[in-house]
Design a protein around this motif. Structure first.
Motif, PDB file in Angstrom:
ATOM      1  N   ARG A 254       0.753  -1.271   0.142  1.00 18.28           N
ATOM      2  CA  ARG A 254       0.035  -0.020  -0.106  1.00 18.28           C
ATOM      3  C   ARG A 254       0.910   1.368  -0.034  1.00 18.28           C
ATOM      4  O   ARG A 254       1.452   1.516   1.006  1.00 18.28           O
ATOM      5  CB  ARG A 254      -0.949   0.059   1.360  1.00 18.28           C
ATOM      6  CG  ARG A 254      -1.950   0.840   1.251  1.00 18.28           C
ATOM      7  CD  ARG A 254      -2.943   0.882   2.440  1.00 18.28           C
ATOM      8  NE  ARG A 254      -3.420  -0.363   2.642  1.00 18.28           N
ATOM      9  CZ  ARG A 254      -4.748  -0.797   2.153  1.00 18.28           C
ATOM     10  NH1 ARG A 254      -5.328   0.260   1.434  1.00 18.28           N
ATOM     11  NH2 ARG A 254      -5.450  -1.858   2.417  1.00 18.28           N
ATOM     12  N   PRO A 255       1.042   2.022  -0.760  1.00 15.98           N
ATOM     13  CA  PRO A 255       1.616   3.116  -1.186  1.00 15.98           C
ATOM     14  C   PRO A 255       1.623   4.277   0.049  1.00 15.98           C
ATOM     15  O   PRO A 255       2.854   4.693   0.360  1.00 15.98           O
ATOM     16  CB  PRO A 255       1.447   4.024  -2.409  1.00 15.98           C
ATOM     17  CG  PRO A 255       0.655   2.743  -3.434  1.00 15.98           C
ATOM     18  CD  PRO A 255       0.052   2.005  -2.236  1.00 15.98           C
ATOM     19  N   GLY A 256       0.393   4.587   0.489  1.00 18.98           N
ATOM     20  CA  GLY A 256       0.262   5.367   1.574  1.00 18.98           C
ATOM     21  C   GLY A 256       0.881   5.002   2.679  1.00 18.98           C
ATOM     22  O   GLY A 256       1.473   5.981   3.539  1.00 18.98           O
ATOM     23  N   LEU A 257       0.688   3.545   2.885  1.00 16.44           N
ATOM     24  CA  LEU A 257       1.235   3.135   4.297  1.00 16.44           C
ATOM     25  C   LEU A 257       2.819   2.979   4.303  1.00 16.44           C
ATOM     26  O   LEU A 257       3.405   3.370   5.291  1.00 16.44           O
ATOM     27  CB  LEU A 257       0.645   1.658   4.649  1.00 16.44           C
ATOM     28  CG  LEU A 257       0.809   1.086   5.911  1.00 16.44           C
ATOM     29  CD1 LEU A 257       0.639   2.016   7.100  1.00 16.44           C
ATOM     30  CD2 LEU A 257       0.186  -0.095   6.143  1.00 16.44           C
ATOM     31  N   THR A 295      -7.707  13.841   4.490  1.00 18.42           N
ATOM     32  CA  THR A 295      -6.537  13.535   3.828  1.00 18.42           C
ATOM     33  C   THR A 295      -5.877  12.013   4.177  1.00 18.42           C
ATOM     34  O   THR A 295      -5.350  11.271   3.292  1.00 18.42           O
ATOM     35  CB  THR A 295      -5.567  14.376   4.242  1.00 18.42           C
ATOM     36  OG1 THR A 295      -6.126  15.989   3.954  1.00 18.42           O
ATOM     37  CG2 THR A 295      -4.122  14.500   3.558  1.00 18.42           C
ATOM     38  N   GLY A 296      -6.194  11.702   5.434  1.00 17.91           N
ATOM     39  CA  GLY A 296      -5.665  10.544   5.872  1.00 17.91           C
ATOM     40  C   GLY A 296      -6.385   9.250   4.872  1.00 17.91           C
ATOM     41  O   GLY A 296      -5.842   8.257   4.628  1.00 17.91           O
ATOM     42  N   VAL A 297      -7.716   9.450   4.517  1.00 21.78           N
ATOM     43  CA  VAL A 297      -8.237   8.317   3.767  1.00 21.78           C
ATOM     44  C   VAL A 297      -7.537   8.313   2.156  1.00 21.78           C
ATOM     45  O   VAL A 297      -7.445   7.247   1.737  1.00 21.78           O
ATOM     46  CB  VAL A 297      -9.728   8.562   3.590  1.00 21.78           C
ATOM     47  CG1 VAL A 297     -10.574   7.565   2.618  1.00 21.78           C
ATOM     48  CG2 VAL A 297     -10.529   8.645   4.935  1.00 21.78           C
ATOM     49  N   GLU A 298      -7.258   9.542   1.509  1.00 21.88           N
ATOM     50  CA  GLU A 298      -6.571   9.747   0.457  1.00 21.88           C
ATOM     51  C   GLU A 298      -5.468   8.970   0.515  1.00 21.88           C
ATOM     52  O   GLU A 298      -5.125   8.331  -0.372  1.00 21.88           O
ATOM     53  CB  GLU A 298      -6.460  11.197   0.096  1.00 21.88           C
ATOM     54  CG  GLU A 298      -6.061  11.378  -1.281  1.00 21.88           C
ATOM     55  CD  GLU A 298      -5.891  12.690  -1.596  1.00 21.88           C
ATOM     56  OE1 GLU A 298      -5.359  13.095  -2.599  1.00 21.88           O
ATOM     57  OE2 GLU A 298      -6.271  13.703  -0.596  1.00 21.88           O
ATOM     58  N   LEU A 299      -4.619   9.070   1.631  1.00 17.93           N
ATOM     59  CA  LEU A 299      -3.434   8.664   1.736  1.00 17.93           C
ATOM     60  C   LEU A 299      -3.586   7.066   1.770  1.00 17.93           C
ATOM     61  O   LEU A 299      -2.517   6.371   1.072  1.00 17.93           O
ATOM     62  CB  LEU A 299      -2.626   8.998   2.991  1.00 17.93           C
ATOM     63  CG  LEU A 299      -1.343   8.377   3.422  1.00 17.93           C
ATOM     64  CD1 LEU A 299      -0.077   9.017   2.537  1.00 17.93           C
ATOM     65  CD2 LEU A 299      -1.131   8.373   4.921  1.00 17.93           C
ATOM     66  N   LEU A 300      -4.345   6.515   2.646  1.00 19.31           N
ATOM     67  CA  LEU A 300      -4.456   5.019   2.663  1.00 19.31           C
ATOM     68  C   LEU A 300      -5.154   4.354   1.375  1.00 19.31           C
ATOM     69  O   LEU A 300      -4.868   3.071   1.297  1.00 19.31           O
ATOM     70  CB  LEU A 300      -5.528   4.786   3.843  1.00 19.31           C
ATOM     71  CG  LEU A 300      -4.768   5.405   5.289  1.00 19.31           C
ATOM     72  CD1 LEU A 300      -5.964   4.911   6.519  1.00 19.31           C
ATOM     73  CD2 LEU A 300      -3.568   4.574   5.503  1.00 19.31           C
ATOM     74  N   GLU A 306       3.887   8.727  -5.873  1.00 17.92           N
ATOM     75  CA  GLU A 306       4.108  10.194  -5.557  1.00 17.92           C
ATOM     76  C   GLU A 306       3.255  10.988  -4.755  1.00 17.92           C
ATOM     77  O   GLU A 306       3.618  11.860  -3.958  1.00 17.92           O
ATOM     78  CB  GLU A 306       4.434  10.969  -7.016  1.00 17.92           C
ATOM     79  CG  GLU A 306       5.446  10.537  -7.911  1.00 17.92           C
ATOM     80  CD  GLU A 306       5.630  11.001  -9.134  1.00 17.92           C
ATOM     81  OE1 GLU A 306       4.825  12.344  -9.366  1.00 17.92           O
ATOM     82  OE2 GLU A 306       6.609  10.908 -10.029  1.00 17.92           O
ATOM     83  N   VAL A 307       2.052  10.708  -5.038  1.00 19.19           N
ATOM     84  CA  VAL A 307       0.973  11.230  -4.455  1.00 19.19           C
ATOM     85  C   VAL A 307       0.878  10.990  -2.980  1.00 19.19           C
ATOM     86  O   VAL A 307       0.876  11.714  -1.878  1.00 19.19           O
ATOM     87  CB  VAL A 307      -0.547  10.763  -4.709  1.00 19.19           C
ATOM     88  CG1 VAL A 307      -1.715  11.415  -3.773  1.00 19.19           C
ATOM     89  CG2 VAL A 307      -0.814  11.708  -6.232  1.00 19.19           C
ATOM     90  N   ALA A 308       1.105   9.749  -2.684  1.00 17.47           N
ATOM     91  CA  ALA A 308       1.272   9.055  -1.300  1.00 17.47           C
ATOM     92  C   ALA A 308       2.450   9.487  -0.740  1.00 17.47           C
ATOM     93  O   ALA A 308       2.296  10.178   0.612  1.00 17.47           O
ATOM     94  CB  ALA A 308       1.602   7.536  -1.467  1.00 17.47           C
ATOM     95  N   THR A 309       3.558   9.956  -1.144  1.00 18.24           N
ATOM     96  CA  THR A 309       4.804  10.333  -0.609  1.00 18.24           C
ATOM     97  C   THR A 309       4.523  12.132  -0.283  1.00 18.24           C
ATOM     98  O   THR A 309       4.920  12.433   0.973  1.00 18.24           O
ATOM     99  CB  THR A 309       5.935  10.726  -1.437  1.00 18.24           C
ATOM    100  OG1 THR A 309       6.415   9.152  -1.732  1.00 18.24           O
ATOM    101  CG2 THR A 309       7.015  11.328  -1.022  1.00 18.24           C
ATOM    102  N   GLU A 310       3.892  12.786  -1.098  1.00 21.29           N
ATOM    103  CA  GLU A 310       3.591  14.276  -0.777  1.00 21.29           C
ATOM    104  C   GLU A 310       2.270  14.236   0.384  1.00 21.29           C
ATOM    105  O   GLU A 310       2.522  14.971   1.194  1.00 21.29           O
ATOM    106  CB  GLU A 310       2.844  14.763  -1.919  1.00 21.29           C
ATOM    107  CG  GLU A 310       3.968  14.998  -3.214  1.00 21.29           C
ATOM    108  CD  GLU A 310       5.028  15.977  -2.665  1.00 21.29           C
ATOM    109  OE1 GLU A 310       4.847  17.061  -2.014  1.00 21.29           O
ATOM    110  OE2 GLU A 310       6.157  15.481  -2.859  1.00 21.29           O
ATOM    111  N   LEU A 311       1.482  13.221   0.387  1.00 19.61           N
ATOM    112  CA  LEU A 311       0.542  13.355   1.443  1.00 19.61           C
ATOM    113  C   LEU A 311       1.321  12.882   2.922  1.00 19.61           C
ATOM    114  O   LEU A 311       0.925  13.546   3.888  1.00 19.61           O
ATOM    115  CB  LEU A 311      -0.586  12.423   1.065  1.00 19.61           C
ATOM    116  CG  LEU A 311      -1.628  12.826   0.112  1.00 19.61           C
ATOM    117  CD1 LEU A 311      -2.610  11.745  -0.358  1.00 19.61           C
ATOM    118  CD2 LEU A 311      -2.450  14.133   0.387  1.00 19.61           C
TER     119      LEU A 311
END
Length: 770
Positions: A254-257, A295-300, A306-311
């Protein structure tokens, strides 16, 4: 003396035979077997099931009340192309619930979006205006996650507008449930689900399992995050879900995690419940406290690295801001808590203007932890005080405040925590009522919170095998706490305060002919001086942690509590008084009124000043500082029969005489001869000249002249000194000033020039005298 913050409960193994069987059959360390037996896993079957979580321990989702109705309505919406909105919550459990439900509905082909309410604009749970806005934008079915059972008004309004609401929640059930299409809740009064302690994300996961008709293992990482963050009991099904969830995090794609772990400095192959609870969850929680939690849901849920890194960077920055706010507001709150009027109170109401509302609960928790007092922390704005309260186990906060609802604009909460708004003009009444409730609940006589101890250990007991087996008892959290052990070291070594402003404590436990075990006590840096002064009779309670540094692995004790019986005496002797000696609010004892007058301006507000010469009485149980030197040792009788939380001996003397030799008879003779041969000596004007001529130190010369004057060997009229030709016979040592000098030398020898051990022994003797 260091008083324990908790009541230590040392267990007795109920069934030694059962523990022995587990030790032998499962090849466990005896202490691990005892922990299992004491926690109810007292047979091989129970212990095996606990130590080896399996998918079979995950309950059938269809056992949950209304699961059939919820799944049928969601599927109907998917078939009809209806817009589904997942309505979540702004904490980590709510964000992971939202992300999990959103991903699940996307996987089954739903037209789905999500909405995370704003803590400050929408409040917690279903909001009428938010529901109306979502429905106006096209929502045709609302699925709540981690909220809903108390959303009567909003759910009723949605029904009026022709929109069904499916509630999935785990919070306390009100007496009357809302008129939702379906309510999926593990403790529903009409349900029969075998495990009632799921968190919001746990319930969402069960719905996902039912919709997908299989366990979505790839979503267990979200389950672990939410369940750990929500502090649910990690037993039964929760423990199984979190165990597998932590394993899933180790291999997550999962990119965000991954990005979140990167900014938090967490290695995914070393994630534990502790790293989730203290590193990952606080960053997600910071969103809801300071900004837009969506924003947290968007991250997860994002698949874009790239979006995950910025968030993740944005979230980390926000968390740093949260930490700074908590630190600054917390310092201001603690300063208020230490004010004299608050030191006298059993409860605290702390207020400030401009404080950020989103962190007041954290600040209240910090104040409670450091003071042990139920605390309300409120921000003032437009004539209203709004904030949060936290309590101690012995004090029911909800009961206390609920009895005074007339004081509040708004109020809600439970035994341990509450939120409230109150008009500024009601502040004094609130403080009075809060304090009265402490008396009503007998807070002063309440027992300390209990701390369950696994067993007594020594540093040599901490081995890799023991640590490995300890980890098999995890993941740790509520309901399955990390085992705590008592250590009674022979000595402590390398004691020092560390961290910003020395807030934390580090030391090593040393046993007889045993290796040292390093220990860390967060927030206890103030004890460093006490432990350096006296490292005997110390007992320490803590959990074992592995520490890896530069490729080397060692173990350390994470200290939970410290106890030291007996009085700690700090050797603070100095011949130079400096302001940093007087930074603590304490009881300052003076034997010389002149020294007291000189130092009063430097003593912290709220300090108790004791002038022994004025007959002032000491107060028991105080931090006490003996500032200056008594004239005689008997003056220390002021200490008799008193108790002190700590005693510091400075014993300052402006002029010391112990190391000075007493004048010889020859020196006295030279002075007497000089006085007889010189008439009307202007003693003040000629002191240096006389001292130089006689080769006698000026201070000694003053002393000798005083002795002669007291014995009648010289006269002094209008500042002029003359010798007496036929003085009365007297021994020099009988002069009052000579006797005082001998006495001062004896006092200095005992109190200034003695060894630390000798000084402590002497002070103990005076204190302990009946």
């Amino acid at each position: 003396m260091i008083e324990a913050r908790y009541k230590w409960e040392r267990p007795v193994v109920a069934d030694e035979a059962a523990a022995q069987i587990l030790t032998t059959e499962l090849q466990l360390e005896p202490v691990i077997a005892k922990v299992l037996v004491n926690r109810g896993y007292d047979t091989l079957a129970k212990a095996n099931e606990f130590l080896n979580p399996s998918p079979e321990q995950i309950n059938d989702p269809w056992l949950l009340h209304d699961m059939d109705k919820a799944v049928a309505r969601i599927n109907e919406a998917i078939m009809n192309g209806e817009r589904i909105t997942v309505y979540g919550d702004y904490d980590t459990d709510g964000l992971t619930s939202t992300a999990l439900m959103y991903e699940t509905l996307e996987m089954v082909g739903a037209d789905v979006n999500y909405y995370v309410p704003n803590r400050f604009n929408d409040g917690y749970g279903p909001n009428v205006e938010a529901y109306e806005r979502l429905i106006g934008e096209g929502t045709q079915l609302i699925v709540t996650v981690d909220n809903g059972v108390a959303g009567h008004a909003a759910i009723a309004r949605a029904k009026e507008l022709g929109v069904d609401v499916v509630v999935t929640d785990h919070h306390e059930l009100p007496e009357t449930l809302p008129d939702a299409y379906a309510i999926v809740h593990p403790r529903h009064p009409e349900g029969t689900y075998p495990f009632g302690e799921l968190s919001g994300v746990g319930v969402a996961f069960k719905v996902a399992t039912a919709l997908l008709e299989e366990i979505p293992q790839e979503m267990l990482d979200l389950v672990a995050l939410g369940e750990i963050a929500d502090l649910v009991d990690l037993v039964g099904e929760n423990r199984t879900l979190v165990t597998y969830g932590l394993k899933m995090i180790e291999q997550t794609q999962r990119p965000g995690l991954l990005a979140l772990m990167d900014v938090a400095g967490v290695q995914k192959d070393a994630v534990t419940a502790t790293t989730v609870g203290f590193s990952l969850a606080p960053r997600l929680n910071a969103l809801g406290r300071l900004g837009d939690a969506g924003t947290g849901v968007e991250l997860l849920t994002t698949q874009d690295e790239e979006v995950a890194t910025e968030l993740a960077k944005k979230i980390d920055t926000l968390n740093i801001e949260r930490q700074a706010l908590v630190a600054s507001i917390g310092d201001a709150a603690m300063a208020q808590a230490m004010q004299p009027e608050n030191l006298e109170r059993q409860t605290l109401v702390i207020t400030g203007a401009g404080w950020h509302e989103g962190v007041l609960g954290i600040v209240a928790s910090r104040v409670v932890e450091e003071t042990g007092k139920p605390t309300l922390v409120l921000r003032e704005e437009d004539g209203i005080l709004k904030g949060s309260g936290r309590s101690v186990p012995a004090f029911n906060l909800f009961t206390a405040l609920d009895a005074h609802r007339e004081l509040f604009v708004a109020f809600g909460g439970h035994a341990a925590a509450a939120g409230m708004s109150v008009a500024v003009e009601q502040l004094s009444a609130l403080q009075t009522a809060f304090e009265a409730e402490a008396l009503q609940q007998d807070l002063a006589d309440a027992e300390k919170p209990a701390l369950k101890i696994a067993t007594l250990m020594t540093p040599s007991d901490v081995t890799p095998t023991l640590y490995r087996q300890l980890q098999s008892l995890g993941p740790f959290g509520n309901g399955n706490t990390e085992p705590l052990f008592v250590f009674e070291p022979a000595t402590l070594s390398n004691v020092k305060a560390i961290g910003a402003e020395g807030k934390h404590l580090k030391f090593a436990l040393s046993g007889e002919n045993q290796p040292n075990l390093n220990a860390i006590a967060f927030g206890r840096g103030s004890l460093a001086n006490d432990l350096v002064a006296n490292d005997q009779g110390v007992q320490v309670v803590g959990s074992i942690e592995e520490n890896v540094w530069k490729g080397n692995t060692s173990f350390q004790l994470m200290v939970k509590d410290i106890l030291q019986e007996g009085l700690t005496i700090v050797d603070g002797r100095t011949n130079k008084l400096q302001p940093q000696l007087f930074t603590e609010v304490a009881q300052y004892v003076f034997f010389n009124p002149k020294v007291k007058t000189q130092l009063l301006a430097y003593l912290p507000e709220g300090s108790h000043v004791v002038d022994v010469t004025a007959g002032d009485v000491l107060t028991d149980g105080q931090l006490t500082v003996l500032v200056d030197l008594p004239k005689q040792l008997d003056d220390l009788s002021v200490l008799q029969g008193h108790t002190f939380s700590r005693l510091t001996a400075i014993f300052y003397a402006a002029h010391q005489v112990y190391l000075e030799k007493n004048p010889s008879k020859e020196e006295f003779g030279k002075l007497y001869k000089y006085a007889l041969t010189h008439t009307d000596l202007p003693i003040r004007a000629q002191t240096e000249t006389i001292a130089k001529y006689l080769n006698i130190d000026k201070n000694r010369l003053y002393f000798m002249i005083t002795v002669f004057f007291e014995l009648g060997f010289v006269t002094i009229d209008d500042g002029n000194l003359n010798g007496v030709a036929n003085p009365p016979h007297a021994e020099l040592t009988t002069a009052p000033s000579y006797q005082a000098r001998i006495q001062k030398q004896a006092v200095e020898k005992a109190l200034i020039y003695s060894k630390t051990t000798e000084l402590k022994t002497l002070l103990h003797q005076w204190i302990d005298q009946a």
